[in-house]
Write an enzyme that holds these catalytic residues in place. Structure first.
Site, PDB file in Angstrom:
ATOM      1  N   HIS A   6     -66.071 -11.136 -13.342  1.00 41.62           N
ATOM      2  CA  HIS A   6     -66.798  -9.935 -13.741  1.00 41.62           C
ATOM      3  C   HIS A   6     -68.272 -10.075 -13.377  1.00 41.62           C
ATOM      4  O   HIS A   6     -68.949 -11.016 -13.803  1.00 41.62           O
ATOM      5  CB  HIS A   6     -66.649  -9.743 -15.259  1.00 41.62           C
ATOM      6  CG  HIS A   6     -67.212  -8.463 -15.793  1.00 41.62           C
ATOM      7  ND1 HIS A   6     -66.525  -7.265 -15.759  1.00 41.62           N
ATOM      8  CD2 HIS A   6     -68.403  -8.193 -16.394  1.00 41.62           C
ATOM      9  CE1 HIS A   6     -67.258  -6.318 -16.329  1.00 41.62           C
ATOM     10  NE2 HIS A   6     -68.399  -6.862 -16.723  1.00 41.62           N
ATOM     11  N   ASP A  25     -71.944  -8.255 -13.557  1.00 41.64           N
ATOM     12  CA  ASP A  25     -72.705  -7.199 -14.241  1.00 41.64           C
ATOM     13  C   ASP A  25     -73.907  -6.786 -13.416  1.00 41.64           C
ATOM     14  O   ASP A  25     -74.854  -7.564 -13.269  1.00 41.64           O
ATOM     15  CB  ASP A  25     -73.157  -7.701 -15.623  1.00 41.64           C
ATOM     16  CG  ASP A  25     -71.994  -7.777 -16.579  1.00 41.64           C
ATOM     17  OD1 ASP A  25     -71.752  -8.852 -17.151  1.00 41.64           O
ATOM     18  OD2 ASP A  25     -71.287  -6.760 -16.707  1.00 41.64           O
ATOM     19  N   MET A  29     -66.891  -0.409 -23.789  1.00 37.36           N
ATOM     20  CA  MET A  29     -67.992  -1.318 -24.129  1.00 37.36           C
ATOM     21  C   MET A  29     -67.937  -1.628 -25.616  1.00 37.36           C
ATOM     22  O   MET A  29     -67.961  -0.718 -26.447  1.00 37.36           O
ATOM     23  CB  MET A  29     -69.332  -0.688 -23.771  1.00 37.36           C
ATOM     24  CG  MET A  29     -69.614  -0.590 -22.281  1.00 37.36           C
ATOM     25  SD  MET A  29     -69.424  -2.139 -21.386  1.00 37.36           S
ATOM     26  CE  MET A  29     -70.736  -3.133 -22.108  1.00 37.36           C
ATOM     27  N   ASP A  89     -65.536  -5.269 -23.225  1.00 38.43           N
ATOM     28  CA  ASP A  89     -66.647  -6.011 -22.648  1.00 38.43           C
ATOM     29  C   ASP A  89     -67.759  -6.167 -23.674  1.00 38.43           C
ATOM     30  O   ASP A  89     -68.400  -5.192 -24.060  1.00 38.43           O
ATOM     31  CB  ASP A  89     -67.164  -5.210 -21.444  1.00 38.43           C
ATOM     32  CG  ASP A  89     -68.210  -5.946 -20.660  1.00 38.43           C
ATOM     33  OD1 ASP A  89     -68.676  -5.391 -19.645  1.00 38.43           O
ATOM     34  OD2 ASP A  89     -68.574  -7.062 -21.068  1.00 38.43           O
ATOM     35  N   MET A 138     -77.064  -4.465 -13.019  1.00 38.11           N
ATOM     36  CA  MET A 138     -77.950  -3.674 -13.873  1.00 38.11           C
ATOM     37  C   MET A 138     -79.207  -3.279 -13.086  1.00 38.11           C
ATOM     38  O   MET A 138     -79.765  -4.098 -12.346  1.00 38.11           O
ATOM     39  CB  MET A 138     -78.350  -4.495 -15.109  1.00 38.11           C
ATOM     40  CG  MET A 138     -77.162  -4.944 -15.924  1.00 38.11           C
ATOM     41  SD  MET A 138     -77.682  -5.902 -17.359  1.00 38.11           S
ATOM     42  CE  MET A 138     -76.088  -6.501 -17.945  1.00 38.11           C
ATOM     43  N   SER A 155     -67.604 -13.134 -17.364  1.00 39.96           N
ATOM     44  CA  SER A 155     -68.810 -12.489 -16.853  1.00 39.96           C
ATOM     45  C   SER A 155     -69.845 -13.568 -16.579  1.00 39.96           C
ATOM     46  O   SER A 155     -70.156 -14.374 -17.463  1.00 39.96           O
ATOM     47  CB  SER A 155     -69.377 -11.520 -17.893  1.00 39.96           C
ATOM     48  OG  SER A 155     -70.756 -11.298 -17.612  1.00 39.96           O
ATOM     49  N   HIS A 175     -69.069  -4.357 -12.400  1.00 38.77           N
ATOM     50  CA  HIS A 175     -69.403  -3.416 -13.479  1.00 38.77           C
ATOM     51  C   HIS A 175     -70.782  -2.837 -13.197  1.00 38.77           C
ATOM     52  O   HIS A 175     -71.789  -3.530 -13.366  1.00 38.77           O
ATOM     53  CB  HIS A 175     -69.369  -4.185 -14.807  1.00 38.77           C
ATOM     54  CG  HIS A 175     -69.767  -3.371 -15.997  1.00 38.77           C
ATOM     55  ND1 HIS A 175     -70.021  -3.956 -17.225  1.00 38.77           N
ATOM     56  CD2 HIS A 175     -69.948  -2.038 -16.185  1.00 38.77           C
ATOM     57  CE1 HIS A 175     -70.348  -3.031 -18.098  1.00 38.77           C
ATOM     58  NE2 HIS A 175     -70.316  -1.844 -17.498  1.00 38.77           N
ATOM     59  N   MET A 207     -73.847  -0.910 -14.089  1.00 33.68           N
ATOM     60  CA  MET A 207     -74.661  -0.315 -15.139  1.00 33.68           C
ATOM     61  C   MET A 207     -75.934   0.194 -14.455  1.00 33.68           C
ATOM     62  O   MET A 207     -77.039  -0.344 -14.628  1.00 33.68           O
ATOM     63  CB  MET A 207     -74.966  -1.357 -16.234  1.00 33.68           C
ATOM     64  CG  MET A 207     -73.747  -1.680 -17.069  1.00 33.68           C
ATOM     65  SD  MET A 207     -73.886  -3.204 -18.027  1.00 33.68           S
ATOM     66  CE  MET A 207     -73.339  -4.387 -16.798  1.00 33.68           C
TER      67      MET A 207
END
Ligand code: DX5
Ligand code: ZN
Length: 218
Positions: free
Chosen positions: A34, A36, A138, A176, A38, A9, A67, A69
Site C-alpha cells: 500500500h 500513500d 477510512m 485503512d 499525499m 502501508s 491510495h 489522497m
C-alpha cells in the site's frame, strides 16, 4: 488458508532504507503493498511521487495498491499506471466525475477503488458500486499513520457489506488506519476483506511475525 488480505502501508517505514523495507515485505505473507500518495492539499501531509513509485515497483514483488489522497487524481491516472500502480484508489470527496474516473482507471488496466473519509456515507457509492473492485473505508482521518481507529467504522462497514451483498457484487471492502491485532478479528466479522496496516507492522519488533499473526485470523 486465510481469505483476508494484508496490505502493509510504507508510510511509517524507514525511508532511509526503503529498498530493504520493500524486500522484507516481499518475503512476508503480505498480499499487496500500500502506497500513500499525499499532495498537502487534500490532506495536511505530503509524501512521494512518480520517481519513488517507479523505484519501489522495480524491487517490489507484491502488487502496488496506490491510495491517492490528492485533489486532482483524474489528471494523473496514466502516470500512475506507467509508474506501476496495479490497484488505484481515488477519494470520493476529491472526484467531480467519479464514474468517468473509475472507467478510465479500468481502461488503463488497473483495478479501481474508491475511498471514503470517515464522514462520507457508503450510500453515496450505490451508483458506482458494480464498477468497483474495492471500496476503501477510512478508519482514521487520512493524512497520517499511527492514528487511533474510529469506532463508528464497524457500523459503516456492515452497511457497506449489506449493500454489496444486496447488489450481488464481488466488490472487496478494504479498511485503512488504526488496524491492530486487537481489532482485526472484529473487522473480519464485520465483512472486511483487505487490511491496510502501517504502524502496527513497522513499529513491531518483528514485522514479518506481525504480518503472519495478522494473516492467521480467520
Ligand atoms: C493514512 C494512510 C494509512 C496509514 C496506515 O492516511 O492512508 O494508509 O498509513 O495507517 P496505520 O499506521 O494507522 O496503520
Ligand atoms: Zn492509505
Amino acid at each position: 488458508m486465510s481469505k483476508h488480505q494484508i496490505a502493509p502501508s510504507i508510510l511509517t517505514a524507514d525511508f532511509l532504507h526503503l529498498k530493504s523495507e520493500v524486500e522484507m515485505l516481499n518475503s512476508s505473507e503480505a498480499d499487496l503493498l500500500h502506497l500513500d500518495i499525499m499532495d498537502g492539499v487534500f490532506v495536511p501531509n505530503l509524501t512521494f511521487g512518480f520517481p519513488v513509485i517507479r523505484q519501489i515497483k522495480s524491487v517490489a514483488s507484491l502488487p502496488l495498491d496506490v491510495h491517492l489522497m490528492i485533489v486532482n487524481a483524474a489528471y494523473y491516472l496514466e502516470e500512475y499506471r506507467d509508474a506501476g500502480a496495479d490497484w488505484l484508489t481515488v477519494h470520493y470527496e476529491a472526484c467531480t466525475h467519479l464514474h468517468r474516473t473509475i472507467h478510465r482507471i479500468k481502461e488503463l488496466g488497473m483495478k479501481p477503488a474508491v475511498s471514503l473519509n470517515p464522514h462520507t456515507d457508503v450510500a453515496l457509492l450505490e451508483n458506482v458500486l458494480p464498477d468497483l473492485n474495492m471500496v476503501l473505508v477510512m478508519t482514521v482521518n487520512p493524512g497520517f499513520g499511527g492514528q487511533k481507529f474510529i469506532e463508528n467504522s464497524y457500523k459503516k462497514i456492515r452497511k457497506l457489506k449489506k449493500m454489496i451483498e444486496d447488489a450481488g457484487s464481488e466488490t472487496l471492502i478494504q479498511v485503512d488506519g488504526g488496524v491492530t491485532e486487537n481489532n482485526i478479528g472484529k473487522l473480519i466479522e464485520a465483512g472486511v476483506d483487505v487490511f491496510v496496516v502501517g504502524n502496527t507492522i513497522f513499529s513491531a519488533k518483528d514485522p514479518l511475525k506481525m504480518i503472519s499473526n495478522l494473516k492467521k485470523y480467520s
